[in-house]
Scaffold this motif. Structure first.
Motif, PDB file in Angstrom:
ATOM      1  N   THR A 108      -3.425   1.342  -2.397  1.00  0.00           N
ATOM      2  CA  THR A 108      -4.455  -0.029  -2.117  1.00  0.00           C
ATOM      3  C   THR A 108      -5.125  -0.066  -3.370  1.00  0.00           C
ATOM      4  O   THR A 108      -5.865  -1.139  -3.453  1.00  0.00           O
ATOM      5  CB  THR A 108      -5.264   0.359  -1.075  1.00  0.00           C
ATOM      6  OG1 THR A 108      -6.011   1.510  -1.182  1.00  0.00           O
ATOM      7  CG2 THR A 108      -4.625   0.529   0.223  1.00  0.00           C
ATOM      8  N   SER A 109      -5.069   0.658  -4.460  1.00  0.00           N
ATOM      9  CA  SER A 109      -5.911   0.389  -5.687  1.00  0.00           C
ATOM     10  C   SER A 109      -4.813  -0.281  -6.519  1.00  0.00           C
ATOM     11  O   SER A 109      -5.454  -0.460  -7.701  1.00  0.00           O
ATOM     12  CB  SER A 109      -6.611   1.497  -6.452  1.00  0.00           C
ATOM     13  OG  SER A 109      -7.433   1.993  -5.311  1.00  0.00           O
ATOM     14  N   SER A 110      -3.601  -0.544  -6.432  1.00  0.00           N
ATOM     15  CA  SER A 110      -2.612  -0.922  -7.279  1.00  0.00           C
ATOM     16  C   SER A 110      -2.984  -2.571  -7.678  1.00  0.00           C
ATOM     17  O   SER A 110      -3.424  -3.307  -6.896  1.00  0.00           O
ATOM     18  CB  SER A 110      -1.377  -0.922  -6.907  1.00  0.00           C
ATOM     19  OG  SER A 110      -1.114  -1.495  -5.765  1.00  0.00           O
ATOM     20  N   ARG A 111      -2.419  -3.021  -8.768  1.00  0.00           N
ATOM     21  CA  ARG A 111      -2.238  -4.219  -8.928  1.00  0.00           C
ATOM     22  C   ARG A 111      -1.404  -5.139  -8.082  1.00  0.00           C
ATOM     23  O   ARG A 111      -1.508  -6.472  -7.753  1.00  0.00           O
ATOM     24  CB  ARG A 111      -2.131  -4.712 -10.610  1.00  0.00           C
ATOM     25  CG  ARG A 111      -0.665  -4.565 -10.935  1.00  0.00           C
ATOM     26  CD  ARG A 111      -0.313  -4.696 -12.335  1.00  0.00           C
ATOM     27  NE  ARG A 111       1.034  -4.654 -12.557  1.00  0.00           N
ATOM     28  CZ  ARG A 111       1.717  -4.834 -13.682  1.00  0.00           C
ATOM     29  NH1 ARG A 111       1.061  -5.616 -14.397  1.00  0.00           N
ATOM     30  NH2 ARG A 111       2.909  -4.823 -13.800  1.00  0.00           N
TER      31      ARG A 111
ATOM     32  N   ALA B 171       0.919  -1.109   0.075  1.00  0.00           N
ATOM     33  CA  ALA B 171      -0.054   0.015   0.034  1.00  0.00           C
ATOM     34  C   ALA B 171       0.856   1.278   0.019  1.00  0.00           C
ATOM     35  O   ALA B 171       0.759   2.278  -0.872  1.00  0.00           O
ATOM     36  CB  ALA B 171      -0.826   0.117   1.149  1.00  0.00           C
TER      37      ALA B 171
ATOM     38  N   TYR C 256      -0.628  -4.492  -4.876  1.00  0.00           N
ATOM     39  CA  TYR C 256      -1.654  -4.670  -3.675  1.00  0.00           C
ATOM     40  C   TYR C 256      -2.429  -5.795  -3.890  1.00  0.00           C
ATOM     41  O   TYR C 256      -2.288  -6.744  -3.025  1.00  0.00           O
ATOM     42  CB  TYR C 256      -2.273  -3.397  -3.353  1.00  0.00           C
ATOM     43  CG  TYR C 256      -2.937  -3.355  -1.914  1.00  0.00           C
ATOM     44  CD1 TYR C 256      -2.209  -3.069  -0.534  1.00  0.00           C
ATOM     45  CD2 TYR C 256      -4.125  -3.756  -1.631  1.00  0.00           C
ATOM     46  CE1 TYR C 256      -2.767  -3.237   0.383  1.00  0.00           C
ATOM     47  CE2 TYR C 256      -4.903  -3.902  -0.373  1.00  0.00           C
ATOM     48  CZ  TYR C 256      -3.999  -3.751   0.614  1.00  0.00           C
ATOM     49  OH  TYR C 256      -4.585  -3.766   1.651  1.00  0.00           O
ATOM     50  N   ALA C 257      -3.183  -5.862  -5.024  1.00  0.00           N
ATOM     51  CA  ALA C 257      -4.112  -6.758  -5.035  1.00  0.00           C
ATOM     52  C   ALA C 257      -3.420  -8.286  -5.177  1.00  0.00           C
ATOM     53  O   ALA C 257      -4.004  -9.407  -4.800  1.00  0.00           O
ATOM     54  CB  ALA C 257      -4.972  -6.646  -6.460  1.00  0.00           C
TER      55      ALA C 257
END
Length: 65
Positions: free
Chosen positions: A47-50, A42, A52-53
């Motif tokens: 937190t919206s990044s690939r 993060a 992080y996913a």
């Protein structure tokens, strides 16, 4: 899909950041490691990044929540 996973350099930066920011110590458990790597991802990528996913997906794959 392997192409969606972060590259080696990215994983290394994440690991180093987590270690250097004292996210881990000799008593760190899997749940704490999950939290630490998610915080590192993060901080580096948001937190919206690939990335992080991908970290979330990896921990889910080994059933750590």
């Amino acid at each position: 899909m392997l192409s969606a996973l972060p590259g080696r350099a990215t994983r290394e930066r994440r690991r180093k950041r987590a270690a250097l920011t004292t996210q881990f110590n000799s008593t760190t458990g899997y749940t704490q490691a999950r939290t630490g790597t998610l915080k590192a991802a993060a901080g580096l990528y948001g937190t919206s990044s690939r990335e992080y996913a991908a970290v979330q997906k990896a921990w889910t794959a080994v059933n750590v929540k």
